[in-house]
Every structure is written in C-alpha cells, then in structure tokens.
Motif scaffolding. Structure first.
Motif, PDB file in Angstrom:
ATOM      1  N   VAL A 107       0.849  -1.189   0.000  1.00  0.00           N
ATOM      2  CA  VAL A 107       0.000   0.000   0.000  1.00  0.00           C
ATOM      3  C   VAL A 107       0.888   1.245   0.000  1.00  0.00           C
ATOM      4  CG1 VAL A 107      -1.707   1.320   1.333  1.00  0.00           C
ATOM      5  CG2 VAL A 107      -1.983  -1.159   1.042  1.00  0.00           C
ATOM      6  N   ALA A 108       1.966   1.214   0.773  1.00  0.00           N
ATOM      7  CA  ALA A 108       2.899   2.344   0.799  1.00  0.00           C
ATOM      8  C   ALA A 108       3.495   2.581  -0.586  1.00  0.00           C
ATOM      9  CB  ALA A 108       4.005   2.103   1.826  1.00  0.00           C
ATOM     10  N   ASP A 109       3.859   1.509  -1.286  1.00  0.00           N
ATOM     11  CA  ASP A 109       4.395   1.646  -2.648  1.00  0.00           C
ATOM     12  C   ASP A 109       3.375   2.303  -3.570  1.00  0.00           C
ATOM     13  OD1 ASP A 109       6.734   0.386  -1.858  1.00  0.00           O
ATOM     14  OD2 ASP A 109       6.106  -1.582  -2.608  1.00  0.00           O
ATOM     15  N   CYS A 110       2.136   1.851  -3.496  1.00  0.00           N
ATOM     16  CA  CYS A 110       1.081   2.425  -4.339  1.00  0.00           C
ATOM     17  C   CYS A 110       0.862   3.897  -4.014  1.00  0.00           C
ATOM     18  CB  CYS A 110      -0.219   1.655  -4.170  1.00  0.00           C
ATOM     19  SG  CYS A 110      -0.229   0.038  -4.937  1.00  0.00           S
ATOM     20  N   LEU A 111       0.855   4.219  -2.725  1.00  0.00           N
ATOM     21  CA  LEU A 111       0.677   5.615  -2.316  1.00  0.00           C
ATOM     22  C   LEU A 111       1.805   6.493  -2.842  1.00  0.00           C
ATOM     23  CD1 LEU A 111      -0.394   5.003   1.379  1.00  0.00           C
ATOM     24  CD2 LEU A 111      -1.807   6.091  -0.380  1.00  0.00           C
ATOM     25  N   THR A 112       3.034   5.991  -2.743  1.00  0.00           N
ATOM     26  CA  THR A 112       4.194   6.749  -3.199  1.00  0.00           C
ATOM     27  C   THR A 112       4.105   7.042  -4.688  1.00  0.00           C
ATOM     28  OG1 THR A 112       5.609   5.843  -1.463  1.00  0.00           O
ATOM     29  CG2 THR A 112       6.713   6.676  -3.436  1.00  0.00           C
ATOM     30  N   ASN A 113       3.787   6.033  -5.483  1.00  0.00           N
ATOM     31  CA  ASN A 113       3.727   6.233  -6.930  1.00  0.00           C
ATOM     32  C   ASN A 113       2.542   7.095  -7.347  1.00  0.00           C
ATOM     33  OD1 ASN A 113       6.103   5.014  -7.587  1.00  0.00           O
ATOM     34  ND2 ASN A 113       5.195   3.036  -8.001  1.00  0.00           N
ATOM     35  N   LEU A 114       1.416   6.932  -6.686  1.00  0.00           N
ATOM     36  CA  LEU A 114       0.270   7.785  -6.989  1.00  0.00           C
ATOM     37  C   LEU A 114       0.581   9.230  -6.617  1.00  0.00           C
ATOM     38  CD1 LEU A 114      -2.608   8.217  -7.958  1.00  0.00           C
ATOM     39  CD2 LEU A 114      -3.409   7.464  -5.694  1.00  0.00           C
ATOM     40  N   ALA A 115       1.222   9.435  -5.482  1.00  0.00           N
ATOM     41  CA  ALA A 115       1.600  10.790  -5.073  1.00  0.00           C
ATOM     42  C   ALA A 115       2.568  11.414  -6.077  1.00  0.00           C
ATOM     43  CB  ALA A 115       2.212  10.772  -3.681  1.00  0.00           C
ATOM     44  N   ALA A 116       3.515  10.628  -6.571  1.00  0.00           N
ATOM     45  CA  ALA A 116       4.458  11.134  -7.578  1.00  0.00           C
ATOM     46  C   ALA A 116       3.719  11.545  -8.850  1.00  0.00           C
ATOM     47  CB  ALA A 116       5.519  10.086  -7.887  1.00  0.00           C
ATOM     48  N   LEU A 117       2.743  10.760  -9.237  1.00  0.00           N
ATOM     49  CA  LEU A 117       1.957  11.101 -10.422  1.00  0.00           C
ATOM     50  C   LEU A 117       1.170  12.388 -10.190  1.00  0.00           C
ATOM     51  CD1 LEU A 117       0.132   8.854 -12.824  1.00  0.00           C
ATOM     52  CD2 LEU A 117      -1.146  10.678 -11.750  1.00  0.00           C
ATOM     53  N   LEU A 118       0.571  12.520  -9.030  1.00  0.00           N
ATOM     54  CA  LEU A 118      -0.176  13.739  -8.717  1.00  0.00           C
ATOM     55  C   LEU A 118       0.754  14.948  -8.689  1.00  0.00           C
ATOM     56  CD1 LEU A 118      -2.555  12.346  -5.959  1.00  0.00           C
ATOM     57  CD2 LEU A 118      -3.169  12.983  -8.303  1.00  0.00           C
ATOM     58  N   GLN A 119       1.953  14.751  -8.178  1.00  0.00           N
ATOM     59  CA  GLN A 119       2.921  15.838  -8.171  1.00  0.00           C
ATOM     60  C   GLN A 119       3.299  16.219  -9.607  1.00  0.00           C
ATOM     61  OE1 GLN A 119       6.277  15.186  -5.617  1.00  0.00           O
ATOM     62  NE2 GLN A 119       7.113  17.212  -5.987  1.00  0.00           N
ATOM     63  N   PRO A 155      -0.867  14.430   1.359  1.00  0.00           N
ATOM     64  CA  PRO A 155      -1.340  13.449   2.350  1.00  0.00           C
ATOM     65  C   PRO A 155      -0.989  12.008   1.969  1.00  0.00           C
ATOM     66  CG  PRO A 155      -3.208  14.587   1.315  1.00  0.00           C
ATOM     67  CD  PRO A 155      -1.967  15.218   0.802  1.00  0.00           C
ATOM     68  N   LEU A 156      -0.932  11.727   0.676  1.00  0.00           N
ATOM     69  CA  LEU A 156      -0.537  10.384   0.252  1.00  0.00           C
ATOM     70  C   LEU A 156       0.925  10.119   0.598  1.00  0.00           C
ATOM     71  CD1 LEU A 156      -2.268  10.168  -3.260  1.00  0.00           C
ATOM     72  CD2 LEU A 156      -3.160   9.445  -1.037  1.00  0.00           C
ATOM     73  N   MET A 157       1.776  11.125   0.369  1.00  0.00           N
ATOM     74  CA  MET A 157       3.190  10.971   0.712  1.00  0.00           C
ATOM     75  C   MET A 157       3.384  10.806   2.208  1.00  0.00           C
ATOM     76  SD  MET A 157       5.299  13.561  -1.695  1.00  0.00           S
ATOM     77  CE  MET A 157       5.341  13.355  -3.465  1.00  0.00           C
ATOM     78  N   ARG A 158       2.650  11.583   2.983  1.00  0.00           N
ATOM     79  CA  ARG A 158       2.768  11.478   4.446  1.00  0.00           C
ATOM     80  C   ARG A 158       2.285  10.107   4.935  1.00  0.00           C
ATOM     81  NH1 ARG A 158       4.391  15.961   6.993  1.00  0.00           N
ATOM     82  NH2 ARG A 158       4.215  17.966   5.927  1.00  0.00           N
ATOM     83  N   ARG A 159       1.235   9.613   4.332  1.00  0.00           N
ATOM     84  CA  ARG A 159       0.735   8.287   4.707  1.00  0.00           C
ATOM     85  C   ARG A 159       1.731   7.197   4.322  1.00  0.00           C
ATOM     86  NH1 ARG A 159      -4.312   5.304   2.179  1.00  0.00           N
ATOM     87  NH2 ARG A 159      -4.097   3.383   3.337  1.00  0.00           N
ATOM     88  N   ALA A 160       2.314   7.304   3.138  1.00  0.00           N
ATOM     89  CA  ALA A 160       3.325   6.331   2.712  1.00  0.00           C
ATOM     90  C   ALA A 160       4.514   6.344   3.668  1.00  0.00           C
ATOM     91  CB  ALA A 160       3.777   6.617   1.288  1.00  0.00           C
ATOM     92  N   LEU A 161       4.966   7.529   4.040  1.00  0.00           N
ATOM     93  CA  LEU A 161       6.080   7.650   4.981  1.00  0.00           C
ATOM     94  C   LEU A 161       5.733   7.003   6.315  1.00  0.00           C
ATOM     95  CD1 LEU A 161       8.811   8.734   5.936  1.00  0.00           C
ATOM     96  CD2 LEU A 161       7.659  10.930   6.424  1.00  0.00           C
ATOM     97  N   SER A 162       4.560   7.264   6.806  1.00  0.00           N
ATOM     98  CA  SER A 162       4.129   6.668   8.075  1.00  0.00           C
ATOM     99  C   SER A 162       4.108   5.141   7.996  1.00  0.00           C
ATOM    100  CB  SER A 162       2.737   7.201   8.443  1.00  0.00           C
ATOM    101  OG  SER A 162       2.258   6.577   9.603  1.00  0.00           O
ATOM    102  N   LEU A 163       3.601   4.613   6.898  1.00  0.00           N
ATOM    103  CA  LEU A 163       3.576   3.159   6.719  1.00  0.00           C
ATOM    104  C   LEU A 163       4.989   2.588   6.664  1.00  0.00           C
ATOM    105  CD1 LEU A 163       0.706   2.741   4.103  1.00  0.00           C
ATOM    106  CD2 LEU A 163       0.647   2.115   6.523  1.00  0.00           C
ATOM    107  N   GLU A 164       5.873   3.238   5.931  1.00  0.00           N
ATOM    108  CA  GLU A 164       7.253   2.756   5.822  1.00  0.00           C
ATOM    109  C   GLU A 164       7.949   2.798   7.180  1.00  0.00           C
ATOM    110  OE1 GLU A 164       8.640   1.128   3.563  1.00  0.00           O
ATOM    111  OE2 GLU A 164       7.668   1.650   1.694  1.00  0.00           O
ATOM    112  N   GLU A 165       7.738   3.871   7.931  1.00  0.00           N
ATOM    113  CA  GLU A 165       8.390   3.998   9.239  1.00  0.00           C
ATOM    114  C   GLU A 165       7.912   2.928  10.220  1.00  0.00           C
ATOM    115  OE1 GLU A 165       9.450   8.726   9.606  1.00  0.00           O
ATOM    116  OE2 GLU A 165       7.415   8.108  10.118  1.00  0.00           O
ATOM    117  N   ASN A 181      10.974  12.381  -1.043  1.00  0.00           N
ATOM    118  CA  ASN A 181       9.800  12.730  -1.852  1.00  0.00           C
ATOM    119  C   ASN A 181       8.965  13.813  -1.171  1.00  0.00           C
ATOM    120  OD1 ASN A 181      10.556  10.785  -3.706  1.00  0.00           O
ATOM    121  ND2 ASN A 181       9.065   9.277  -2.994  1.00  0.00           N
ATOM    122  N   LEU A 182       8.774  13.661   0.132  1.00  0.00           N
ATOM    123  CA  LEU A 182       7.987  14.647   0.872  1.00  0.00           C
ATOM    124  C   LEU A 182       8.705  15.994   0.906  1.00  0.00           C
ATOM    125  CD1 LEU A 182       5.549  15.446   2.558  1.00  0.00           C
ATOM    126  CD2 LEU A 182       6.716  14.470   4.557  1.00  0.00           C
ATOM    127  N   ALA A 183      10.000  15.982   1.152  1.00  0.00           N
ATOM    128  CA  ALA A 183      10.762  17.231   1.187  1.00  0.00           C
ATOM    129  C   ALA A 183      10.723  17.937  -0.172  1.00  0.00           C
ATOM    130  CB  ALA A 183      12.196  16.953   1.614  1.00  0.00           C
TER     131      ALA A 183
END
Length: 161
Positions: free
Chosen positions: A95-107, A117-127, A143-145
């Motif tokens: 799910v974190a991988d999907c969130l990261t790639n979707l966030a990159a596409l939105l960016q 929010p997708l990037m923050r959620r992905a980061l939280s899941l990874e952590e 990515n978030l920075a």
C-alpha cells in the motif's frame, strides 16, 4: 500474443516480469503489450479485485506514467491502491508503494495538495513497517521534502532533508 501462450497465472507473471525488464530498457511499446496481456490473463484467472491483479495494474500504471499518459496511469494506480488496501489491509508495505507512486503522479500533474497526504501516509507506513529498510524511509522523506520545496515550504523541507 495471447493465442500463442497458455492463459495461466504463471504466464501472466512471466509477461509482467518481461514487461518490467522491457520498461527498464525503454522498450515501452513492447512492455505495454506484455503488461496488458499479463493483466488480462491474471484478471481472467483471479477476477478483477484480486491482489495479483493489483500488481499488474501497478506495473502498467507505472509504464503509462513513464510515457506521460497520466490520466490512464492515475486510474490504474488508484485501482491498484484500492485492491491492495482491501486485500492486504491499509497498513501493508505494498500500500505504501502504491501511495508513493500515486503521489508522484499527482505531483507530476501539479496537484500538490492531493499528493502531500498520500506521501505522508506512505512515509508513516514505511516507518512503522517491520520489513521497511532505511532506503525506503529515506526515499519517502526525500519525496515529501521535494514536494514541500515545490510548495515553497522551505523550512519544513529543510528539516526533512
């Protein structure tokens, strides 16, 4: 192509793997053909909401993102995310991988407020993931920075960098 090979989950996986290799080699048309073929096979074998289908949607969506077909890529990535959340749970690393790639596409489409929010959620899941490595967490932080920098929130971006 589908007429030449057996329509099995194993053949679908081989098509996805070879498609990934071709995508990496910038043979986009050939990769797309294999990704679409594999997706059709795995959908036929497991149904449209199976986790294996999500992996194939994700691969095709990533290729479409690479080839700048962003609307279709977004649709596939959102479907893959929904399937993974439903079949694996909202806290799974896939799910974190999907969130990261979707966030990159939105960016990439300058929809930064949707991406954050997708990037923050992905980061939280990874952590929180037991399987996460430092590189996965560092990638999410970067990515978030980068997104925060793009929104001129430089102090926040610097702290994350």
């Amino acid at each position: 192509m589908r007429e030449s090979y057996p329509d099995t989950p194993e053949t679908a996986e081989l098509a996805n793997e070879l498609g990934g290799f071709l995508h990496t080699a910038a043979c986009y048309a050939e990769a797309e053909l294999l990704f679409r073929c594999g997706l059709a096979m795995v959908t036929h074998s497991f149904g449209k909401d199976h986790q294996n289908v999500a992996r194939h949607l994700y691969s095709l969506g990533d290729l479409l993102h690479t080839t700048n077909r962003l609307a279709e890529a977004e649709s596939l990535m959102r479907r893959a995310l929904a399937i993974n959340e439903q079949s694996l749970g909202e806290r799974h690393p896939h799910v974190a991988d999907c969130l990261t790639n979707l966030a990159a596409l939105l960016q990439a489409t300058n929809r930064l407020a949707e991406a954050e929010p997708l990037m923050r959620r992905a980061l939280s899941l990874e952590e929180r993931s037991e399987d996460a490595d430092d590189l996965s967490v560092a990638t999410c932080l970067n990515n978030l920075a980068t997104l925060l920098q793009a929104t001129n929130r430089l102090t926040e971006a610097e702290a994350i960098y």
